[in-house]
Motif scaffolding. Structure first.
Motif, PDB file in Angstrom:
ATOM      1  N   ASN A  53       0.830  -1.212   0.000  1.00 11.34           N
ATOM      2  CA  ASN A  53       0.000   0.000   0.000  1.00 11.34           C
ATOM      3  C   ASN A  53       0.863   1.261   0.000  1.00 11.34           C
ATOM      4  O   ASN A  53       0.483   2.286  -0.569  1.00 11.34           O
ATOM      5  CB  ASN A  53      -0.943   0.007   1.207  1.00 11.34           C
TER       6      ASN A  53
ATOM      7  N   THR B 275       0.637   4.055  -2.909  1.00 11.41           N
ATOM      8  CA  THR B 275       0.528   5.490  -2.591  1.00 11.41           C
ATOM      9  C   THR B 275       1.649   6.281  -3.261  1.00 11.41           C
ATOM     10  O   THR B 275       1.433   7.382  -3.786  1.00 11.41           O
ATOM     11  CB  THR B 275       0.577   5.693  -1.065  1.00 11.41           C
TER      12      THR B 275
ATOM     13  N   GLN C  98       0.844   6.826  -6.896  1.00 10.86           N
ATOM     14  CA  GLN C  98      -0.187   7.860  -7.071  1.00 10.86           C
ATOM     15  C   GLN C  98       0.345   9.258  -6.771  1.00 10.86           C
ATOM     16  O   GLN C  98      -0.112  10.247  -7.358  1.00 10.86           O
ATOM     17  CB  GLN C  98      -1.377   7.539  -6.173  1.00 10.86           C
TER      18      GLN C  98
END
Length: 447
Positions: A401, A405, A408
């Protein structure tokens, strides 16, 4: 006639996520959710019904919280909507709406194979009674064939092996050179295969099913080379297709293969009608090109974006990153963004960074995964991360994760190499050997 401010058709990841967002941001709004199943299963938890939970009813999203927040949940399949007058018709009743969100999800893709309609051939439906039938059939099954080596097929195989042990023969048939190859680096695919084989699962790659045979129930699976496998149960896990039947009937623009066509604000071709989740056409966060990624996490994200736009916030959908995680036997694998093979297909020049080390410090601590590996992929032109792959223990899920992140956020090898992290002996690798940081450093010195 009853009226509502916002109607949502579909109450799984996208629909529920949208509903929760709407109530948090605008509690005064009246929200109605339609779903065609009596209870909503946790989509990603379905394989774990069979080996870990051992009960379909332990994998249900409870309604109580949503009812407490003031949702009206209607169990009915909506088959007709008067778009011009904004009226939903169901079970001989009508309800008016101001804004509408279509979140009808997807259905399992059923390949056009002869014999596919024989008894004991199952696709994974998101409906508890159907899932219960699979559970009942498993009790007497001795030879199970799983068509498809993606996440659903692999997780079903792993859980059935956990349930039945050496009392059953399980075979995965995959047309690609390796299972999970659409999402993972090749070396991690091989690790997953090895772990499944330790559990007694047979794996046939570069293989295609041509026919299912049997009198009433399935008895054989015939392969492209005319070899066959004995089977008294077949599970199909070859992907999902968008459920666009209602949208097409309403006159909303759709693509048969990709789904409901939406703009960056989740709006459909008809004013005041939005769409989110597996039923919608997807595009890649990295390239902007169409993608077939359908994940509950993407659906939930789109539900939040759609809800904000329904309330007039004008939030853009930035596309699907494709963040996956799974656990097979004693290893966990996470993936986000592109693999090296994907980069090569897209003509993207890249630099990779790698690091292998224990997931606790010192490595002599109990339950340490001593060779946790991180592979990070960066664009050569701008040094931004576009992919990451982790293999290790239970901390893998949250570590991937971080990678998702970072993709992004457009972080570079430098950003990740010089980041500050929290570490603890029982929870993470060493502060001088934190996996993402060290893998980013490996790439940083290659630019």
């Amino acid at each position: 006639m009853e009226k509502t401010d916002i109607a949502i058709i579909g109450a799984s990841a996208a629909g529920l996520s949208a509903a929760l967002t709407l109530k948090r941001k605008a509690p005064e709004k009246k929200v109605v959710l339609f779903r065609k199943v009596e209870k909503t299963p946790v989509p990603c938890g379905i394989p774990y019904i069979y080996g870990t939970l051992k009960d379909v009813n332990k994998n249900i999203i409870p309604d109580e919280h949503f009812k407490e927040m003031g949702f009206n949940i209607i169990v009915a399949e909506v088959k007709d909507i008067d778009v011009e007058n904004k009226i939903i018709k169901y079970n001989g009743k009508e309800i008016g709406y101001e804004k509408l969100l279509i979140a009808t999800g997807s259905y399992p893709f059923i390949p056009p194979i002869e014999g596919i309609n024989l008894k004991n051939v199952f696709a994974i439906q998101k409906n508890p009674p159907d899932l219960q039938v699979i559970e009942e059939t498993l009790k007497n099954a001795e030879n199970i064939v799983i068509i498809g080596g993606g996440f659903i097929g692999v997780e079903m195989a792993e859980q059935i092996a956990k349930l039945k042990g050496d009392k059953i023969n399980i075979t995965i048939i995959e047309m690609l050179p390796h299972i999970l190859m659409a999402a993972l680096e090749k070396e991690f695919c091989i690790k997953a295969e090895n772990e499944l084989r330790k559990m007694g699962v047979n794996i046939l790659t570069n293989s295609t099913v041509t026919k299912l045979e049997g009198k009433e129930k399935v008895e054989k699976v015939i392969l492209k080379d005319d070899k066959w496998i004995k089977a008294d149960m077949v599970i199909i896990g070859v992907g999902a297709a968008p459920n666009i039947e209602l949208a097409e009937k309403m006159g909303i623009k759709c693509d048969k293969r990709r789904g409901i066509l939406i703009n960056e604000f989740m709006e459909t071709s008809i004013k005041d009608i939005y769409a989110a989740g597996d039923c919608t056409a997807k595009f890649s966060f990295i390239t902007g090109k169409p993608t077939g990624i359908r994940l509950a996490s993407v659906a939930a994200y789109e539900g939040i974006v759609a809800a904000n736009n329904i309330l007039g916030k004008r939030v853009k959908n930035k596309g699907a990153v494709g963040a996956f995680s799974t656990k097979i036997g004693n290893i966990a694998i996470g993936s986000a963004g592109f693999t090296k093979e994907m980069c090569e297909r897209e003509g993207i020049e890249y630099i990779t960074g790698e690091f292998v080390g224990p997931d606790k410090h010192p490595a002599t601590l109990p339950d340490t995964f001593k060779e946790m590996k991180a592979i990070l992929i960066f664009r050569k032109d701008n040094k931004k991360i576009i992919g990451g792959h982790i293999l290790g223990g239970n901390t893998t899920g949250e570590m991937i994760n971080i990678v998702s992140t970072a993709i992004q956020a457009g972080l570079t090898a430098e950003d990740l190499y010089f980041m500050q992290v929290a570490t603890h002996p029982l929870l993470t690798g060493s502060p001088i050997a934190y996996h993402i940081q060290r893998a980013a450093g490996d790439a940083y010195y290659k630019f």
